[in-house]
Design an enzyme around this catalytic site. Structure first.
Site, short mmCIF file in Angstrom:
data_model
loop_
_atom_site.label_atom_id
_atom_site.label_comp_id
_atom_site.label_asym_id
_atom_site.label_seq_id
_atom_site.Cartn_x
_atom_site.Cartn_y
_atom_site.Cartn_z
N SER A 126 0.81 -1.21 -0.06
CA SER A 126 -0.17 0.11 -0.18
C SER A 126 0.96 1.12 0.03
O SER A 126 1.92 1.24 0.34
CB SER A 126 -0.93 0.03 1.06
N LYS A 127 0.10 2.45 -0.33
CA LYS A 127 0.85 3.74 -0.43
C LYS A 127 1.14 4.15 0.93
O LYS A 127 0.61 3.98 2.06
CB LYS A 127 -0.09 4.95 -0.96
#
Ligand code: SAH
Length: 292
Positions: A126-127
């Site tokens: 994920s970011k």
């Protein structure tokens, strides 16, 4: 960085008649001479060299990582901070965990950008900004006691993926149990976390479990914090059952009104009552049942 002099070492000042007399007496050299401090520096080349060595050691840090990765990681932390991530412990975890060790070699140059990246088998890491926001939400759980150094307490992660988030959580938790349903990713995370343990003093206390995270992990329950890295239609009952009083769960979930996934927060109050709220829209890979 220390100033090593460079071209400025060649003076363009008008010649000093007194100083140009040769030979100079000993008391006219070095600090005995009323010259500008820069000239003094030039007489002591070992000083800037020592300062440069001190800078190098500080930047290399105890991890023994390369100069560049530390710099780019700190730039990522500065960006996260500028974008509103305030919790100093969460920022410190981002500064500590080498994200580049969790992505494939071909993607290493993107490791410190605020972007999700493929980790194989159709899954993504994920970011950082989303991971940071979720962890900060967990840290703000209502039941947080005096042990603020380990604000996540006993922590359950669903969706180990490559293990990056698990390593961040471990920096803030007493212990992390992380479950992954895809065997190859479970093994990959094990390999990645071993590599991190070789570089970071104080190994992350993460227990990796290969299994279906929709069932939680009853043997280590209850958990002070539960975080899911995959989004489903509704919250599995097992997660709610395994959430300790004073605990908080953060998971991407379908909002049920056709708006897609939203970040869902569930608090279990000390009297056992559950309270659900939701914050912004997110986009995570799907939560699936069973193992592969
Ligand atoms: N936190 C991870 C992100 C992984 S992506 C990281 O830092 O890399 C989400 C992961 O959740 C995927 O690996 C996916 O296989 C896993 N997943 C989906 N459903 C799951 C389930 N029921 N149990 C365990 N893991 C699950």
């Amino acid at each position: 960085m220390a100033d090593l002099g460079g071209p400025a070492a060649v003076s363009n000042k008008a010649p000093d008649r007194k100083a140009s007399r040769f030979p100079l007496r000993l008391d006219q050299m070095g600090s005995g001479r009323p010259a500008a401090s820069r000239d003094n520096l030039l007489l002591r080349p070992q000083a800037p060299l020592q300062a440069a060595e001190r800078d190098r050691k500080a930047i290399m840090a105890p991890q023994g990582l390369g100069l560049d990765s530390v710099h780019v990681r700190m730039r990522m932390v500065d960006r996260l901070k500028a974008d509103g991530l305030q919790n100093p412990r969460v920022l410190a975890a981002f500064a500590r965990v080498p994200r580049h060790l969790f992505v494939d070699t071909a993607l290493v140059n993107q490791a410190y950008e605020d972007t999700s990246l493929p980790i194989g088998l159709g899954q993504t890491i994920s970011k950082p900004s989303v991971v940071g926001a979720m962890i900060a939400l967990l840290c703000a759980r209502p039941g947080l006691g005096a042990d603020a150094t380990r604000p996540l307490g006993m922590c359950l992660e669903i969706g180990t993926g490559c293990g990056y988030q698990a390593a961040l959580l471990a920096d803030l938790a007493r212990q992390v149990i992380s479950i992954e349903r895809l065997r190859d990713l479970h093994l990959k995370a094990r390999h990645n976390l071993d590599a991190v343990r070789r570089q970071l003093p104080g190994s992350p206390d993460v227990r990796l479990v290969y299994g279906d995270g929709m069932l939680g992990h009853a043997p280590s329950a209850p958990y002070d914090t539960i975080i899911a890295a995959a989004g489903g239609r509704s919250l599995p009952q097992a997660w709610l059952d395994q959430l300790a009083p004073g605990g908080r769960l953060v998971a991407p979930m379908d909002d049920g009104r056709g708006l897609g996934q939203v970040l869902t927060v569930v608090d279990r109050h000390l009297d056992g009552r559950l309270q659900q709220t939701s914050s912004g829209a997110v986009l995570f890979v799907p939560l699936k049942s069973g193992i592969t």
